[in-house]
Design a protein around this motif. Structure first.
Motif, PDB file in Angstrom:
ATOM      1  N   LEU A  29       0.837  -1.197   0.000  1.00  0.00           N
ATOM      2  CA  LEU A  29       0.000   0.000   0.000  1.00  0.00           C
ATOM      3  C   LEU A  29       0.874   1.250   0.000  1.00  0.00           C
ATOM      4  CD1 LEU A  29      -2.979  -0.653   2.442  1.00  0.00           C
ATOM      5  CD2 LEU A  29      -2.755  -1.188   0.021  1.00  0.00           C
ATOM      6  N   ILE A  30       0.449   2.250  -0.747  1.00  0.00           N
ATOM      7  CA  ILE A  30       1.102   3.565  -0.767  1.00  0.00           C
ATOM      8  C   ILE A  30       0.111   4.537  -0.136  1.00  0.00           C
ATOM      9  CG2 ILE A  30       2.290   5.287  -2.156  1.00  0.00           C
ATOM     10  CD1 ILE A  30       3.477   2.489  -2.410  1.00  0.00           C
ATOM     11  N   ALA A  31       0.431   5.048   1.041  1.00  0.00           N
ATOM     12  CA  ALA A  31      -0.507   5.874   1.798  1.00  0.00           C
ATOM     13  C   ALA A  31       0.119   7.220   2.154  1.00  0.00           C
ATOM     14  CB  ALA A  31      -0.963   5.133   3.059  1.00  0.00           C
ATOM     15  N   GLN A  90      12.067 -13.306  -9.125  1.00  0.00           N
ATOM     16  CA  GLN A  90      11.421 -13.979  -8.007  1.00  0.00           C
ATOM     17  C   GLN A  90      10.366 -13.122  -7.316  1.00  0.00           C
ATOM     18  OE1 GLN A  90      15.190 -14.809  -5.928  1.00  0.00           O
ATOM     19  NE2 GLN A  90      14.740 -16.986  -6.176  1.00  0.00           N
ATOM     20  N   LEU A  91      10.287 -11.854  -7.663  1.00  0.00           N
ATOM     21  CA  LEU A  91       9.442 -10.952  -6.885  1.00  0.00           C
ATOM     22  C   LEU A  91       8.802  -9.865  -7.743  1.00  0.00           C
ATOM     23  CD1 LEU A  91       8.444  -9.999  -4.072  1.00  0.00           C
ATOM     24  CD2 LEU A  91      10.545  -8.655  -3.902  1.00  0.00           C
ATOM     25  N   VAL A  92       7.482  -9.746  -7.632  1.00  0.00           N
ATOM     26  CA  VAL A  92       6.728  -8.679  -8.282  1.00  0.00           C
ATOM     27  C   VAL A  92       5.920  -7.944  -7.215  1.00  0.00           C
ATOM     28  CG1 VAL A  92       4.905  -8.129  -9.943  1.00  0.00           C
ATOM     29  CG2 VAL A  92       6.555  -9.935 -10.457  1.00  0.00           C
ATOM     30  N   LEU A  93       5.999  -6.621  -7.230  1.00  0.00           N
ATOM     31  CA  LEU A  93       5.240  -5.809  -6.278  1.00  0.00           C
ATOM     32  C   LEU A  93       4.008  -5.239  -6.972  1.00  0.00           C
ATOM     33  CD1 LEU A  93       8.077  -3.738  -4.533  1.00  0.00           C
ATOM     34  CD2 LEU A  93       7.242  -6.041  -3.988  1.00  0.00           C
ATOM     35  N   TYR A  94       2.868  -5.380  -6.326  1.00  0.00           N
ATOM     36  CA  TYR A  94       1.634  -4.764  -6.786  1.00  0.00           C
ATOM     37  C   TYR A  94       1.328  -3.596  -5.854  1.00  0.00           C
ATOM     38  CZ  TYR A  94       1.079  -8.657  -9.949  1.00  0.00           C
ATOM     39  OH  TYR A  94       1.274  -9.562 -10.964  1.00  0.00           O
ATOM     40  N   LEU A  95       1.268  -2.408  -6.409  1.00  0.00           N
ATOM     41  CA  LEU A  95       1.162  -1.180  -5.630  1.00  0.00           C
ATOM     42  C   LEU A  95      -0.275  -0.669  -5.632  1.00  0.00           C
ATOM     43  CD1 LEU A  95       4.320   0.592  -7.111  1.00  0.00           C
ATOM     44  CD2 LEU A  95       4.213  -1.023  -5.202  1.00  0.00           C
ATOM     45  N   PHE A  96      -0.794  -0.404  -4.448  1.00  0.00           N
ATOM     46  CA  PHE A  96      -2.141   0.125  -4.304  1.00  0.00           C
ATOM     47  C   PHE A  96      -2.062   1.455  -3.553  1.00  0.00           C
ATOM     48  CE2 PHE A  96      -2.759  -4.298  -5.107  1.00  0.00           C
ATOM     49  CZ  PHE A  96      -4.007  -4.426  -5.700  1.00  0.00           C
ATOM     50  N   GLY A  97      -2.309   2.548  -4.258  1.00  0.00           N
ATOM     51  CA  GLY A  97      -2.318   3.861  -3.637  1.00  0.00           C
ATOM     52  C   GLY A  97      -3.667   4.133  -2.997  1.00  0.00           C
ATOM     53  N   THR A  98      -3.655   4.580  -1.753  1.00  0.00           N
ATOM     54  CA  THR A  98      -4.893   4.833  -1.024  1.00  0.00           C
ATOM     55  C   THR A  98      -5.370   6.269  -1.236  1.00  0.00           C
ATOM     56  OG1 THR A  98      -3.754   5.576   0.981  1.00  0.00           O
ATOM     57  CG2 THR A  98      -4.170   3.216   0.769  1.00  0.00           C
ATOM     58  N   PRO A  99      -6.670   6.521  -1.127  1.00  0.00           N
ATOM     59  CA  PRO A  99      -7.165   7.901  -1.189  1.00  0.00           C
ATOM     60  C   PRO A  99      -6.704   8.676   0.041  1.00  0.00           C
ATOM     61  CG  PRO A  99      -8.946   6.404  -0.608  1.00  0.00           C
ATOM     62  CD  PRO A  99      -7.772   5.548  -0.962  1.00  0.00           C
ATOM     63  N   GLY A 100      -6.376   9.942  -0.141  1.00  0.00           N
ATOM     64  CA  GLY A 100      -5.820  10.720   0.959  1.00  0.00           C
ATOM     65  C   GLY A 100      -6.834  11.516   1.762  1.00  0.00           C
ATOM     66  N   GLN A 101      -7.973  11.833   1.167  1.00  0.00           N
ATOM     67  CA  GLN A 101      -8.932  12.670   1.870  1.00  0.00           C
ATOM     68  C   GLN A 101      -9.727  11.869   2.891  1.00  0.00           C
ATOM     69  OE1 GLN A 101     -11.233  15.381  -0.461  1.00  0.00           O
ATOM     70  NE2 GLN A 101      -9.688  15.541  -2.053  1.00  0.00           N
ATOM     71  N   PHE A 106     -12.608   5.212   4.608  1.00  0.00           N
ATOM     72  CA  PHE A 106     -13.286   3.936   4.845  1.00  0.00           C
ATOM     73  C   PHE A 106     -12.797   2.858   3.872  1.00  0.00           C
ATOM     74  CE2 PHE A 106     -15.787   5.952   1.535  1.00  0.00           C
ATOM     75  CZ  PHE A 106     -16.157   4.904   0.709  1.00  0.00           C
ATOM     76  N   MET A 107     -12.239   3.270   2.727  1.00  0.00           N
ATOM     77  CA  MET A 107     -11.768   2.316   1.737  1.00  0.00           C
ATOM     78  C   MET A 107     -10.471   1.635   2.163  1.00  0.00           C
ATOM     79  SD  MET A 107     -12.639   4.001  -1.931  1.00  0.00           S
ATOM     80  CE  MET A 107     -12.303   2.408  -2.649  1.00  0.00           C
ATOM     81  N   TRP A 108      -9.753   2.233   3.108  1.00  0.00           N
ATOM     82  CA  TRP A 108      -8.497   1.646   3.549  1.00  0.00           C
ATOM     83  C   TRP A 108      -8.703   0.248   4.113  1.00  0.00           C
ATOM     84  CZ3 TRP A 108      -5.190   5.847   6.511  1.00  0.00           C
ATOM     85  CH2 TRP A 108      -5.023   6.967   5.678  1.00  0.00           C
ATOM     86  N   ASN A 109      -9.822   0.030   4.801  1.00  0.00           N
ATOM     87  CA  ASN A 109     -10.080  -1.272   5.422  1.00  0.00           C
ATOM     88  C   ASN A 109     -10.193  -2.375   4.380  1.00  0.00           C
ATOM     89  OD1 ASN A 109     -10.150  -0.395   8.156  1.00  0.00           O
ATOM     90  ND2 ASN A 109     -12.202   0.428   7.815  1.00  0.00           N
ATOM     91  N   ASP A 110     -10.651  -2.041   3.177  1.00  0.00           N
ATOM     92  CA  ASP A 110     -10.718  -3.029   2.102  1.00  0.00           C
ATOM     93  C   ASP A 110      -9.366  -3.179   1.405  1.00  0.00           C
ATOM     94  OD1 ASP A 110     -13.461  -3.591   2.464  1.00  0.00           O
ATOM     95  OD2 ASP A 110     -14.021  -1.855   1.253  1.00  0.00           O
ATOM     96  N   SER A 133      -2.257   7.774   8.620  1.00  0.00           N
ATOM     97  CA  SER A 133      -1.696   6.614   7.929  1.00  0.00           C
ATOM     98  C   SER A 133      -0.785   5.824   8.858  1.00  0.00           C
ATOM     99  CB  SER A 133      -0.909   7.060   6.690  1.00  0.00           C
ATOM    100  OG  SER A 133      -1.742   7.714   5.763  1.00  0.00           O
ATOM    101  N   ILE A 134       0.056   6.529   9.597  1.00  0.00           N
ATOM    102  CA  ILE A 134       0.974   5.861  10.517  1.00  0.00           C
ATOM    103  C   ILE A 134       0.198   5.107  11.595  1.00  0.00           C
ATOM    104  CG2 ILE A 134       2.735   6.262  12.286  1.00  0.00           C
ATOM    105  CD1 ILE A 134       3.742   8.584  10.504  1.00  0.00           C
ATOM    106  N   ASP A 135      -0.800   5.750  12.167  1.00  0.00           N
ATOM    107  CA  ASP A 135      -1.624   5.095  13.195  1.00  0.00           C
ATOM    108  C   ASP A 135      -2.324   3.867  12.634  1.00  0.00           C
ATOM    109  OD1 ASP A 135      -0.894   7.027  15.003  1.00  0.00           O
ATOM    110  OD2 ASP A 135      -2.733   8.206  14.791  1.00  0.00           O
ATOM    111  N   PHE A 136      -2.788   3.962  11.389  1.00  0.00           N
ATOM    112  CA  PHE A 136      -3.519   2.863  10.756  1.00  0.00           C
ATOM    113  C   PHE A 136      -2.646   1.618  10.655  1.00  0.00           C
ATOM    114  CE2 PHE A 136      -4.861   0.505   6.953  1.00  0.00           C
ATOM    115  CZ  PHE A 136      -6.210   0.334   7.201  1.00  0.00           C
ATOM    116  N   PHE A 137      -1.430   1.771  10.150  1.00  0.00           N
ATOM    117  CA  PHE A 137      -0.560   0.612   9.966  1.00  0.00           C
ATOM    118  C   PHE A 137       0.013   0.105  11.284  1.00  0.00           C
ATOM    119  CE2 PHE A 137      -0.168   2.734   5.706  1.00  0.00           C
ATOM    120  CZ  PHE A 137      -0.936   1.794   5.045  1.00  0.00           C
TER     121      PHE A 137
END
Length: 216
Positions: A29-31, A90-101, A106-110, A133-137
């Motif tokens: 995740l990119i937050a 051996q490794l592929v990263l899939y990046l998911f950027g989260t909405p910032g506002q 609520f979408m972060w939980n999914d 973001s820091i508190d969430f992780f």
């Protein structure tokens, strides 16, 4: 003649060979706060055309969205950004950027489901926007690194000042750089992978083997 048994063995051996060669897929995740550069980072580092869900800011967001310090920003991510980067065979990263506002948090939980680690981007002009973001992780025990987006090479805070201001754990890496540049964004992701491989993240990354190749 036991042709069917022979065919079954061939198919089994082929399946095992394919599985052994398939790279590990790791969700990241990119937050960070609104306007800190999440969409830009995904676009800069992704090896495929990134998916984004940016929409124009409208009058409906006045008084709801905090755009202090980013008054010139005209769009916002309303769902997610998506990109991919192959680190090595051996490794592929899939990046998911989260909405910032805040109204989209609520979408972060999914989005967090299945994520092995995270990147938290911060802008030193608006450090408080990254607290959520820091508190969430931290609350979910997900390892993360902090990327300080130094636009045009500007560094108005030292690493120690950022660490103190964000009250970060001593083992949380901080990487400073202009994350609009592919190399800087790649180095930030490699730092996260190295964290996941280290003893500090073993408790969160059990069952996952990742390999880093600096040639990515």
């Amino acid at each position: 003649m036991a042709y069917s048994d022979s065919d079954d063995r061939v198919r089994t051996d082929t399946t095992r060979s394919t599985a052994a060669q398939a790279p590990a897929a790791v969700k990241i995740l990119i937050a960070g706060g609104f306007g800190v550069g999440k969409t830009t980072m995904v676009g800069a580092v992704s090896e495929v055309v990134p998916l984004n869900t940016e929409e124009h800011l409208t009058a409906a967001g006045v008084g709801v969205d905090d755009i202090d310090g980013v008054d010139q920003k005209a769009t916002t991510t309303v769902a997610l950004d998506f990109g991919r980067i192959t680190v090595n065979s051996q490794l592929v990263l899939y990046l998911f950027g989260t909405p910032g506002q805040e109204r989209f948090w609520f979408m972060w939980n999914d989005l967090v489901h299945g994520a092995l680690g995270a990147v938290v981007l911060v802008d030193t002009r608006r450090l408080k926007s990254s607290f959520a973001s820091i508190d969430f992780f931290e609350s979910r025990g997900i390892p993360f690194v902090v990327g300080v987006n130094c636009f045009d090479g500007r560094r108005d805070r030292t690493e120690s000042e950022v660490r103190e201001a964000l009250d970060l754990d001593p083992h949380t890496p901080i990487v400073m750089g202009d994350l609009r540049q592919r190399r800087a964004s790649r180095d930030l992701l490699l730092t996260l992978i190295e964290l996941l491989m280290s003893g500090h993240a073993q408790g969160h990354a059990q069952g996952h083997d990742v390999a880093v190749d600096q040639r990515a």
